[in-house]
Design a protein around this motif. Structure first.
Motif, short mmCIF file in Angstrom:
data_model
loop_
_atom_site.label_atom_id
_atom_site.label_comp_id
_atom_site.label_asym_id
_atom_site.label_seq_id
_atom_site.Cartn_x
_atom_site.Cartn_y
_atom_site.Cartn_z
N GLY A 1 0.83 -1.19 0.00
CA GLY A 1 0.00 0.00 0.00
C GLY A 1 0.86 1.24 0.00
O GLY A 1 2.09 1.17 -0.04
N ASN A 2 0.19 2.39 0.04
CA ASN A 2 0.89 3.66 0.01
C ASN A 2 0.23 4.60 1.00
O ASN A 2 -1.00 4.57 1.16
N THR A 3 1.03 5.41 1.66
CA THR A 3 0.48 6.33 2.65
C THR A 3 -0.47 7.35 2.02
O THR A 3 -1.30 7.92 2.73
N ARG A 4 -0.41 7.56 0.73
CA ARG A 4 -1.36 8.48 0.09
C ARG A 4 -2.79 7.93 0.13
O ARG A 4 -3.75 8.65 -0.07
N ASP A 5 -2.93 6.63 0.42
CA ASP A 5 -4.24 5.98 0.47
C ASP A 5 -4.80 5.85 1.88
O ASP A 5 -5.84 5.20 2.07
N LEU A 6 -4.14 6.45 2.87
CA LEU A 6 -4.67 6.42 4.24
C LEU A 6 -6.07 7.05 4.27
O LEU A 6 -6.36 7.97 3.51
N VAL A 7 -6.93 6.55 5.14
CA VAL A 7 -8.27 7.12 5.27
C VAL A 7 -8.18 8.58 5.68
O VAL A 7 -8.92 9.43 5.16
N PHE A 8 -7.27 8.90 6.60
CA PHE A 8 -7.01 10.27 7.02
C PHE A 8 -5.56 10.59 6.68
O PHE A 8 -4.68 9.75 6.83
N THR B 1 -0.27 4.17 12.30
CA THR B 1 -1.43 4.50 11.48
C THR B 1 -2.25 3.31 11.04
O THR B 1 -3.33 3.48 10.49
N GLY B 2 -1.77 2.11 11.22
CA GLY B 2 -2.49 0.93 10.73
C GLY B 2 -1.74 0.32 9.56
O GLY B 2 -0.60 0.65 9.29
N THR B 3 -2.40 -0.58 8.85
CA THR B 3 -1.74 -1.30 7.77
C THR B 3 -2.65 -1.39 6.55
O THR B 3 -3.86 -1.24 6.66
N PRO B 4 -2.06 -1.67 5.39
CA PRO B 4 -2.88 -1.92 4.20
C PRO B 4 -3.67 -3.22 4.35
O PRO B 4 -3.41 -4.01 5.25
N ALA B 5 -4.60 -3.44 3.45
CA ALA B 5 -5.37 -4.69 3.44
C ALA B 5 -4.44 -5.88 3.26
O ALA B 5 -3.36 -5.76 2.68
N GLY B 6 -4.84 -7.02 3.78
CA GLY B 6 -4.07 -8.24 3.58
C GLY B 6 -3.61 -8.90 4.85
O GLY B 6 -2.82 -9.84 4.81
N VAL B 7 -4.11 -8.46 5.99
CA VAL B 7 -3.72 -9.05 7.26
C VAL B 7 -4.18 -10.51 7.29
O VAL B 7 -5.27 -10.84 6.83
N GLY B 8 -3.34 -11.37 7.80
CA GLY B 8 -3.69 -12.78 7.89
C GLY B 8 -2.98 -13.43 9.06
O GLY B 8 -2.22 -12.78 9.77
N PRO B 9 -3.23 -14.71 9.26
CA PRO B 9 -2.60 -15.39 10.40
C PRO B 9 -1.10 -15.56 10.20
O PRO B 9 -0.61 -15.64 9.08
N ILE B 10 -0.38 -15.57 11.32
CA ILE B 10 1.05 -15.86 11.32
C ILE B 10 1.28 -17.02 12.27
O ILE B 10 0.44 -17.31 13.13
N ALA B 11 2.43 -17.66 12.12
CA ALA B 11 2.74 -18.83 12.96
C ALA B 11 4.19 -18.77 13.40
O ALA B 11 5.03 -18.16 12.74
N VAL B 12 4.45 -19.41 14.53
CA VAL B 12 5.82 -19.51 15.02
C VAL B 12 6.68 -20.08 13.90
O VAL B 12 6.31 -21.04 13.24
#
Length: 119
Positions: free
Chosen positions: A50-57, A80-91
């Motif tokens: 993503g790009n910071t120009r796409d932040l909601v605020f 500020t948060g993250t772009p779309a695409g969050v998913g599970p992580i594992a050890v």
């Protein structure tokens, strides 16, 4: 936890555990935060881009809002948060966050026991 906490309009505990906010490889202050590419990889696979120009605020709007409620000082960091695409992580996973021109932050995902034993 983040889904439960989002119902209340914040992500304090879900984002604030010890070891949950690594920063680096450098904190750069002389840049324009309005147009920065941010890429996250999990085990070498791009999961977020993503790009910071796409932040909601905008960054200026975020600073203006927060400064109504708290004193912001040089060196303070605003997440500020993250772009779309969050998913599970594992050890054992390897996570990378890159901002081209600044660098890549690499972190392994470890269990709490492994962290405690290393200290």
């Amino acid at each position: 936890m983040q889904r439960q906490e989002s119902k209340f309009g914040c992500l304090l505990a879900g984002k604030g555990y010890d070891t949950f906010a690594p920063l680096g490889p450098a904190i750069v202050t002389d840049l324009d935060p309005t147009n920065l590419e941010v890429i996250t990889r999990q085990n070498g696979v791009v999961r977020q881009s993503g790009n910071t120009r796409d932040l909601v605020f905008t960054v200026a709007e975020i600073i203006s809002y927060l400064s109504r409620f708290m004193t912001l000082l040089p060196g303070d960091v605003i997440m500020t948060g993250t772009p779309a695409g969050v998913g599970p992580i594992a050890v054992g996973d390897q996570l990378e966050v890159e901002i081209p021109g600044i660098g890549i932050l690499r972190n392994p995902v470890a269990s709490e026991n492994a962290i405690t034993e290393a200290v």
